[in-house]
Design an enzyme around this catalytic site. Sequence first.
Site, mmCIF file in Angstrom:
data_model
loop_
_atom_site.group_PDB
_atom_site.id
_atom_site.type_symbol
_atom_site.label_atom_id
_atom_site.label_comp_id
_atom_site.label_asym_id
_atom_site.label_seq_id
_atom_site.Cartn_x
_atom_site.Cartn_y
_atom_site.Cartn_z
ATOM 1 N N CYS A 165 8.614 4.150 -8.162
ATOM 2 C CA CYS A 165 8.059 3.856 -6.839
ATOM 3 C C CYS A 165 9.127 3.696 -5.760
ATOM 4 O O CYS A 165 8.800 3.567 -4.583
ATOM 5 C CB CYS A 165 7.181 2.612 -6.913
ATOM 6 S SG CYS A 165 5.876 2.764 -8.151
ATOM 7 N N HIS A 305 7.350 -4.426 -0.418
ATOM 8 C CA HIS A 305 6.789 -3.600 -1.489
ATOM 9 C C HIS A 305 5.346 -4.029 -1.746
ATOM 10 O O HIS A 305 4.459 -3.192 -1.831
ATOM 11 C CB HIS A 305 7.649 -3.736 -2.740
ATOM 12 C CG HIS A 305 7.271 -2.810 -3.842
ATOM 13 N ND1 HIS A 305 7.242 -1.442 -3.684
ATOM 14 C CD2 HIS A 305 6.890 -3.049 -5.128
ATOM 15 C CE1 HIS A 305 6.873 -0.874 -4.818
ATOM 16 N NE2 HIS A 305 6.647 -1.822 -5.710
ATOM 17 N N GLU A 316 8.955 -10.993 -4.985
ATOM 18 C CA GLU A 316 9.487 -10.473 -3.717
ATOM 19 C C GLU A 316 9.526 -11.561 -2.657
ATOM 20 O O GLU A 316 10.487 -11.656 -1.879
ATOM 21 C CB GLU A 316 8.663 -9.281 -3.231
ATOM 22 C CG GLU A 316 9.264 -8.603 -2.013
ATOM 23 C CD GLU A 316 8.555 -7.318 -1.618
ATOM 24 O OE1 GLU A 316 9.080 -6.593 -0.748
ATOM 25 O OE2 GLU A 316 7.466 -7.032 -2.170
ATOM 26 N N LYS A 337 0.382 -1.425 1.924
ATOM 27 C CA LYS A 337 -0.360 -0.988 0.736
ATOM 28 C C LYS A 337 -1.760 -1.596 0.691
ATOM 29 O O LYS A 337 -2.624 -1.090 -0.030
ATOM 30 C CB LYS A 337 0.403 -1.360 -0.529
ATOM 31 C CG LYS A 337 1.667 -0.556 -0.785
ATOM 32 C CD LYS A 337 2.303 -0.943 -2.112
ATOM 33 C CE LYS A 337 3.558 -0.130 -2.399
ATOM 34 N NZ LYS A 337 4.699 -0.532 -1.545
ATOM 35 N N HIS A 342 -1.160 2.140 -3.261
ATOM 36 C CA HIS A 342 0.233 2.346 -3.656
ATOM 37 C C HIS A 342 0.464 3.829 -3.921
ATOM 38 O O HIS A 342 -0.048 4.387 -4.894
ATOM 39 C CB HIS A 342 0.517 1.520 -4.906
ATOM 40 C CG HIS A 342 1.956 1.485 -5.302
ATOM 41 N ND1 HIS A 342 2.951 2.150 -4.607
ATOM 42 C CD2 HIS A 342 2.586 0.848 -6.332
ATOM 43 C CE1 HIS A 342 4.103 1.930 -5.186
ATOM 44 N NE2 HIS A 342 3.916 1.147 -6.239
ATOM 45 N N PHE A 403 9.274 0.931 -11.417
ATOM 46 C CA PHE A 403 9.385 0.720 -12.858
ATOM 47 C C PHE A 403 10.778 1.149 -13.310
ATOM 48 O O PHE A 403 11.303 2.161 -12.866
ATOM 49 C CB PHE A 403 8.347 1.553 -13.611
ATOM 50 C CG PHE A 403 6.937 1.033 -13.525
ATOM 51 C CD1 PHE A 403 6.644 -0.169 -12.917
ATOM 52 C CD2 PHE A 403 5.893 1.752 -14.083
ATOM 53 C CE1 PHE A 403 5.342 -0.653 -12.858
ATOM 54 C CE2 PHE A 403 4.589 1.289 -14.039
ATOM 55 C CZ PHE A 403 4.306 0.088 -13.418
#
Length: 417
Positions: A165, A305, A316, A337, A342, A403
Amino acid sequence: MELKRVVVTGLGALTPIGNTVAEYWYGLVNGVSGAAPITHFDASKFKTQFACEVKGFDPHVYMDRKEARKMDPFVQYAIASTDEAIKDAGLDFGNLDRTRIGVIWGSGIGGLTTFTEEVAQFSKGDGTPRFNPFFIPKMLIDLAPGHISMRHGLQGPNFSSVSACASATNAMIDAFTYIRSGRSDVIITGGSEATINEAGIGGFNAMHALSTRNDDPKTASRPFDKDRDGFVSGEGSGAIVLESLEHALARGAKIYAEVVGGGMSADAYHITASHPEGLGAKLAMTMAIKDAGMDFSDIDYINVHGTSTPVGDVSETKAIVDLFGEHAYKLNISSTKSMTGHLLGAAGAVEAIASILAVKNDIVPPTINHFTDDPEIDSKLNFTFNTAQKRVVNAALSNTFGFGGHNATIIVKKYNG
């Protein structure tokens, strides 16, 4: 070596809330959700039956049917957004040195639709291999920048970055670095993704990563809300034309903003989960701010994010508070998002566009779908919940994490000559 200044001169977007930059920005500012029941395939037996799909997209507006058949949707999306960005930038390649113009593109998964269709077709047969001759070229991630370069005859640096991502942000940082170091004049960069298919939804469901709020898709992506239950899958593309300032001024280009820094790090912690204290996120933001030659107090807005996952949103937030201290409470923070879902490897591109437009227009898009505060998340932070806010945005920071523990941060600020 004297570093060149790098500016943004063109934007293109194909998103679940708008198929152009203008439509996308309108959707962001007005808090529009792109989530709806899945139409790309029959999802009735899946745990998650909704997503943020691109709507009303016709690839034949951009290419003929023969060409479209050679491209996976993620490449078609890339073509659409880059066409818009190139036109927006006013690039006339016939009058430019094409060896100094490159394409650096990000995607986390690439041609998953093609892979799913080809393997499903093979499994229905008698074992005799009958694969489409374009199977491999349609699937490969690097064919997105490849097609873009061939479409316009661009002979500069041409490759893909793959970091889940964080892919599009890594691509943008690479593009920024190539121009800043003087190796290129113009780079078309960004990312695209098209994984709303049986394999994509089924695979993420198996990981328990997706929201299963099938009774209320539009409010399913709810970053920082106590009742968040996973991310909502999105698709689309974002394209950004980066250019050296001297090259942009020489051709009289309009300038949206200036790119001033990028930072990258690894959590070195877990294959899918972020570090619980946000150590990798903090390091990427620190490196980006240092790279930009800025102080922490110079940042006005963070496009986080913020995927709407139980662990990620907390880590975060901890990173932001730990890094920015008291200034954290003067920032606007938002997760777009909540509206787009996403977009995986394309997320960094569409979110960088949101950050660029926040800087240009002095408007912070909201984090929609907030209903209940989470006691694990500092409620004194300004998450721009539910309604866009007007404020001066001199500098914006955009985070994307992937990831594998990949973290990437990019900073844009107002262009002041």
